[in-house]
Write an enzyme that holds these catalytic residues in place. Structure first.
Site, PDB file in Angstrom:
ATOM      1  N   ASP A  21       0.830  -1.217   0.000  1.00 41.76           N
ATOM      2  CA  ASP A  21       0.000   0.000   0.000  1.00 41.76           C
ATOM      3  C   ASP A  21       0.862   1.263   0.000  1.00 41.76           C
ATOM      4  O   ASP A  21       1.968   1.270   0.533  1.00 41.76           O
ATOM      5  CB  ASP A  21      -0.893  -0.023   1.251  1.00 41.76           C
ATOM      6  CG  ASP A  21      -2.007   1.009   1.155  1.00 41.76           C
ATOM      7  OD1 ASP A  21      -2.326   1.462   0.031  1.00 41.76           O
ATOM      8  OD2 ASP A  21      -2.554   1.379   2.214  1.00 41.76           O
ATOM      9  N   ASN A  69     -10.607  -2.301  -6.482  1.00 46.39           N
ATOM     10  CA  ASN A  69      -9.744  -1.439  -7.315  1.00 46.39           C
ATOM     11  C   ASN A  69     -10.317  -1.173  -8.710  1.00 46.39           C
ATOM     12  O   ASN A  69      -9.906  -0.224  -9.388  1.00 46.39           O
ATOM     13  CB  ASN A  69      -8.332  -2.031  -7.454  1.00 46.39           C
ATOM     14  CG  ASN A  69      -7.503  -1.904  -6.198  1.00 46.39           C
ATOM     15  OD1 ASN A  69      -6.585  -2.699  -5.966  1.00 46.39           O
ATOM     16  ND2 ASN A  69      -7.788  -0.908  -5.367  1.00 46.39           N
TER      17      ASN A  69
HETATM   18  C1  FPP Z   1      -1.694   0.265  -3.389  1.00 50.54           C
HETATM   19  O1  FPP Z   1      -1.259   1.604  -3.439  1.00 50.54           O
HETATM   20  C2  FPP Z   1      -1.201  -0.517  -4.504  1.00 50.54           C
HETATM   21  C3  FPP Z   1      -1.992  -1.065  -5.470  1.00 50.54           C
HETATM   22  C4  FPP Z   1      -3.444  -0.925  -5.520  1.00 50.54           C
HETATM   23  C5  FPP Z   1      -1.440  -1.852  -6.552  1.00 50.54           C
HETATM   24  C6  FPP Z   1      -0.164  -2.594  -6.290  1.00 50.54           C
HETATM   25  C7  FPP Z   1       0.500  -2.730  -7.577  1.00 50.54           C
HETATM   26  C8  FPP Z   1       1.829  -2.667  -7.786  1.00 50.54           C
HETATM   27  C9  FPP Z   1       2.815  -2.589  -6.702  1.00 50.54           C
HETATM   28  C10 FPP Z   1       2.384  -2.658  -9.165  1.00 50.54           C
HETATM   29  C11 FPP Z   1       1.985  -3.784 -10.059  1.00 50.54           C
HETATM   30  C12 FPP Z   1       2.103  -5.127  -9.462  1.00 50.54           C
HETATM   31  C13 FPP Z   1       2.635  -6.224 -10.049  1.00 50.54           C
HETATM   32  C14 FPP Z   1       2.558  -7.517  -9.338  1.00 50.54           C
HETATM   33  C15 FPP Z   1       3.308  -6.179 -11.361  1.00 50.54           C
HETATM   34  P1  FPP Z   1      -2.394   2.706  -3.541  1.00 50.54           P
HETATM   35  O2  FPP Z   1      -2.544   3.061  -4.967  1.00 50.54           O
HETATM   36  O3  FPP Z   1      -3.637   2.240  -2.878  1.00 50.54           O
HETATM   37  O4  FPP Z   1      -1.719   3.875  -2.744  1.00 50.54           O
HETATM   38  P2  FPP Z   1      -2.458   4.974  -1.859  1.00 50.54           P
HETATM   39  O5  FPP Z   1      -3.126   4.227  -0.735  1.00 50.54           O
HETATM   40  O6  FPP Z   1      -1.347   5.829  -1.389  1.00 50.54           O
HETATM   41  O7  FPP Z   1      -3.422   5.682  -2.746  1.00 50.54           O
END
Ligand code: FPP
Length: 246
Positions: A21, A69
């Protein structure tokens, strides 16, 4: 103190799960678009996967995309899917080199065709690797997983394949996406949020929880080692007393 060699390899979490996250906030801090955070998040994924294999973790499960998401802006969803496809293409070699098998949990049929096909290809090409199983949770939601399991069991009851009195933990487990995975031992969440966010609700019943106040793109090997070291200093009692364990 925070190197892989410092860890007690007789007391490793067999199954490590991570809620990655903070990509969006990491980008915002740098006055960039959220997708910039996801791009850097991929680097942390690659490093973490390699470190887990080095440490000797048998099962690593990453929460890459939740059922919720899909409600994000279209451009963000498209970027995440594009990153998934490009990472799968790029990392096949590394997966083989490290003897890692890829698998996925979630409603993966709902992924765009290109992502679905690429995923299936890498899953199939790595199926004989055996050092570590890397499971990507994609379009995954724990409540949806449980809803599906209950539905499937209900149909089997209706068709006299299972009698209702026989329904137990094993039967429920066998109808989850994670049927081939052991229970989670350690769950890490980055970004400072103390939430589970619909991730592996059944499977974390006895997991140790570890929350770290850094954003996912900043998660490095020494953070991983520190989380595991912290896990190794805990007493897991599974409902028993300390005295019973000794
Ligand atoms: C959460 O950060 C992260 C995600 C929803 C996606 C995770 C994806 C990756 C790390 C990249 C792609 C993955 C692979 C396996 C190739 P957020 O966007 O919720 O952050 P925030 O809470 O600060 O808004």
């Amino acid at each position: 103190m925070n190197t892989i060699e410092d860890l007690d390899d007789r007391n490793l979490p067999r199954h490590l799960a991570i809620i990655m996250d903070g990509n969006g906030r990491w980008a915002k801090q740098r006055h960039k678009l959220r997708v910039f955070g996801h791009e850097h998040g991929v680097k942390a994924v690659r490093e973490t996967v390699e470190n887990c294999a080095k440490i000797g973790i048998e099962y690593l499960t990453l929460y890459a995309f939740s059922t919720e998401n899909w409600n994000r802006p279209r451009i963000e969803v498209e970027t995440l899917m594009r990153l998934l496809v490009s990472s799968l293409k790029k990392e096949l070699e590394t997966l083989h080199k490290n003897d890692i098998r890829l698998d996925a949990i979630g409603n993966i049929e709902s992924l765009p065709k290109k992502a679905y096909n690429e995923l299936q290809e890498v899953i199939s090409k790595t199926k004989n690797n055996s050092k570590m199983t890397l499971t990507l949770a994609l379009s995954y939601g724990s409540r949806e997983e449980l809803e599906n399991a209950v539905k499937q069991i209900g149909i089997k009851v209706k068709n006299n394949i299972i009698s209702p009195e026989k329904i137990d933990e094993t039967i429920i487990n066998d109808h989850l996406y994670t049927r081939n995975l052991p229970d989670v031992d350690l769950l890490i969440r980055t970004s400072g949020e103390h939430r589970i966010s619909n991730f592996l609700l059944w499977q974390i019943a006895y997991a140790e929880l570890y929350f770290i106040d850094i954003f996912w793109p900043d998660f490095r090997g020494h953070h991983l080692v520190e989380a595991i070291r912290n896990y190794q200093n805990r007493e897991r009692r599974f409902g028993k007393t300390s005295e019973q364990l000794n």
